[in-house]
Scaffold this active site. Structure first.
Site, PDB file in Angstrom:
ATOM      1  N   LEU A  90      16.874  82.590 -38.835  1.00 17.10           N
ATOM      2  CA  LEU A  90      15.702  83.011 -37.927  1.00 17.10           C
ATOM      3  C   LEU A  90      14.643  82.216 -38.512  1.00 17.10           C
ATOM      4  O   LEU A  90      14.486  81.751 -39.842  1.00 17.10           O
ATOM      5  CB  LEU A  90      15.386  84.440 -38.084  1.00 17.10           C
ATOM      6  CG  LEU A  90      16.346  85.461 -37.530  1.00 17.10           C
ATOM      7  CD1 LEU A  90      15.965  86.850 -37.929  1.00 17.10           C
ATOM      8  CD2 LEU A  90      16.203  85.552 -35.987  1.00 17.10           C
ATOM      9  N   ASP A  91      13.781  81.765 -37.490  1.00 17.84           N
ATOM     10  CA  ASP A  91      12.662  81.076 -37.944  1.00 17.84           C
ATOM     11  C   ASP A  91      11.816  81.793 -38.994  1.00 17.84           C
ATOM     12  O   ASP A  91      11.736  83.101 -38.684  1.00 17.84           O
ATOM     13  CB  ASP A  91      11.742  80.625 -36.621  1.00 17.84           C
ATOM     14  CG  ASP A  91      12.356  79.625 -35.690  1.00 17.84           C
ATOM     15  OD1 ASP A  91      13.223  78.787 -36.194  1.00 17.84           O
ATOM     16  OD2 ASP A  91      11.972  79.597 -34.549  1.00 17.84           O
ATOM     17  N   PRO A  92      10.887  81.248 -39.834  1.00 16.06           N
ATOM     18  CA  PRO A  92      10.206  82.080 -40.545  1.00 16.06           C
ATOM     19  C   PRO A  92       9.126  83.014 -39.966  1.00 16.06           C
ATOM     20  O   PRO A  92       9.092  84.269 -40.576  1.00 16.06           O
ATOM     21  CB  PRO A  92       9.181  80.868 -41.173  1.00 16.06           C
ATOM     22  CG  PRO A  92       9.936  79.806 -41.167  1.00 16.06           C
ATOM     23  CD  PRO A  92      10.840  79.740 -39.989  1.00 16.06           C
ATOM     24  N   ALA A  94       9.893  84.601 -37.095  1.00 13.35           N
ATOM     25  CA  ALA A  94      10.603  85.589 -36.515  1.00 13.35           C
ATOM     26  C   ALA A  94      11.010  86.858 -37.406  1.00 13.35           C
ATOM     27  O   ALA A  94      11.100  86.676 -38.536  1.00 13.35           O
ATOM     28  CB  ALA A  94      11.957  84.814 -35.943  1.00 13.35           C
ATOM     29  N   ARG A 113      12.489  79.455 -28.502  1.00 16.94           N
ATOM     30  CA  ARG A 113      11.522  78.584 -28.228  1.00 16.94           C
ATOM     31  C   ARG A 113      11.837  77.775 -27.074  1.00 16.94           C
ATOM     32  O   ARG A 113      10.684  77.438 -26.330  1.00 16.94           O
ATOM     33  CB  ARG A 113      11.242  77.943 -29.517  1.00 16.94           C
ATOM     34  CG  ARG A 113      10.374  78.718 -30.696  1.00 16.94           C
ATOM     35  CD  ARG A 113      10.238  78.050 -31.818  1.00 16.94           C
ATOM     36  NE  ARG A 113      11.303  77.625 -32.594  1.00 16.94           N
ATOM     37  CZ  ARG A 113      11.313  76.633 -33.174  1.00 16.94           C
ATOM     38  NH1 ARG A 113      10.475  75.485 -33.085  1.00 16.94           N
ATOM     39  NH2 ARG A 113      12.863  76.105 -33.795  1.00 16.94           N
TER      40      ARG A 113
END
Length: 303
Positions: free
Chosen positions: A46-48, A50, A181
């Site tokens: 997961l992106d930071p 998110a 994204r």
């Protein structure tokens, strides 16, 4: 003389409700430290920025990670219309704007093109490797490069709420390797108004849901105590989508040594199917069913 691996020989899954502002790797490191585990990994970054479900595997459960990453997962995310950014989310610099705003009907119509087997170009700020270098490192250095489109299966993509003219909440269920994204970026382009992700939350992955998730505060408050082990889920939970078979006593030693052995097939099991061998409900081996035998690809130590 070989040195033993430090930490406890503990196995299972910890399902974390990841907060924003921390990387997936940092979450895994904290979980591993809290449990004093020998080995840890996670099933899908997961992106930071998110939030949501991050499945962390400890010990022998790391051998079941592929069965979670390859399964379907779902995301709820908010798209901001009218601007594209360098990172395709709110953390990046705005690189283009538009005064156009789509109608609800236009959004629903455009979403149809993103369902099924599609080709998707990952964001420039991603962990994709370009000639051995991470794309995000090249992007930060200002280098120009291209990322090839990759296949993605999207089971569903729905408009669930329209907050205002600038924002829409979507829910997507997809397979392995999906970039939310990129969906926001490409949807904005298709609608002629630009777009990027404002908020992103993973709501389930394979058989794991947020209902069974724990917070980092819970983990930190119980770190290095016996009570922390109560947060651990069995590694077999990750195998829920695979058929389970049993075997005679004579097969156990062969499986433990990584050799094919006789199993009692489950109803509907066909030649070539993947399955896992259960010994009193615990996984011993995972492999391919070939006639009356299972050929193990992964052996779970300790069963």
């Amino acid at each position: 003389m070989a040195r033993g691996r430090k930490g406890r020989n503990i196995s299972g899954w910890v399902i974390v409700d990841k907060p924003a502002g921390i990387t997936s790797t940092a979450v895994v490191n904290k979980i591993r430290w809290a449990f004093d585990a020998q080995k840890a990994g996670h099933a899908g970054t997961l992106d930071p920025d998110a939030t949501g479900l991050l499945a962390v595997a400890l010990g022998e459960a790391t051998k079941t990670i592929p069965y979670v990453t390859d399964a379907l997962k779902a995301y709820e995310f908010t798209v901001t219309f009218g601007a594209s950014t360098s990172t395709d989310d709110a953390s990046g610099e705005v690189v283009a704007t538009s005064d156009a705003r789509p109608t609800d009907a236009a959004i629903k119509e455009a979403l149809n093109a993103f369902v099924g087997d599609i080709m998707q170009v990952p964001p420039a700020f991603s962990a994709i490797k370009i000639d051995g270098e991470r794309a995000y490192d090249l992007a930060r250095e200002g280098q120009e490069f291209e990322i090839a489109a990759r296949p993605l299966f999207v089971e569903s993509l729905l408009l669930v709420d329209r907050l205002d003219a600038d924002h829409a909440v979507l829910e997507m269920t997809c397979g392995k390797g999906g970039y939310v994204r990129s969906i926001a970026r490409d949807l904005g382009a298709a609608l002629g108004c630009y777009g990027h992700v404002l908020k992103l939350r993973r709501i389930w992955s394979s058989s794991f849901t947020l209902k069974g998730a724990v917070t980092m505060e819970q983990v930190e408050s119980l770190a290095r105590t016996p009570a922390l082990d109560d947060l651990l889920q069995p590694l077999e939970v990750a195998l829920a989508d695979l058929p389970m078979v049993t075997c005679p006593e004579a097969s156990l030693t062969r499986f433990r040594n990584g050799n094919p052995a006789l199993v009692f097939p489950a109803p509907g099991l066909e030649f070539g199917d993947e399955a896992w061998v259960s010994v009193d409900g615990r996984a011993l081996a995972i492999g391919q069913y070939r006639g009356s035998e299972l050929h193990p690809a992964r052996v779970i130590v300790g069963v």
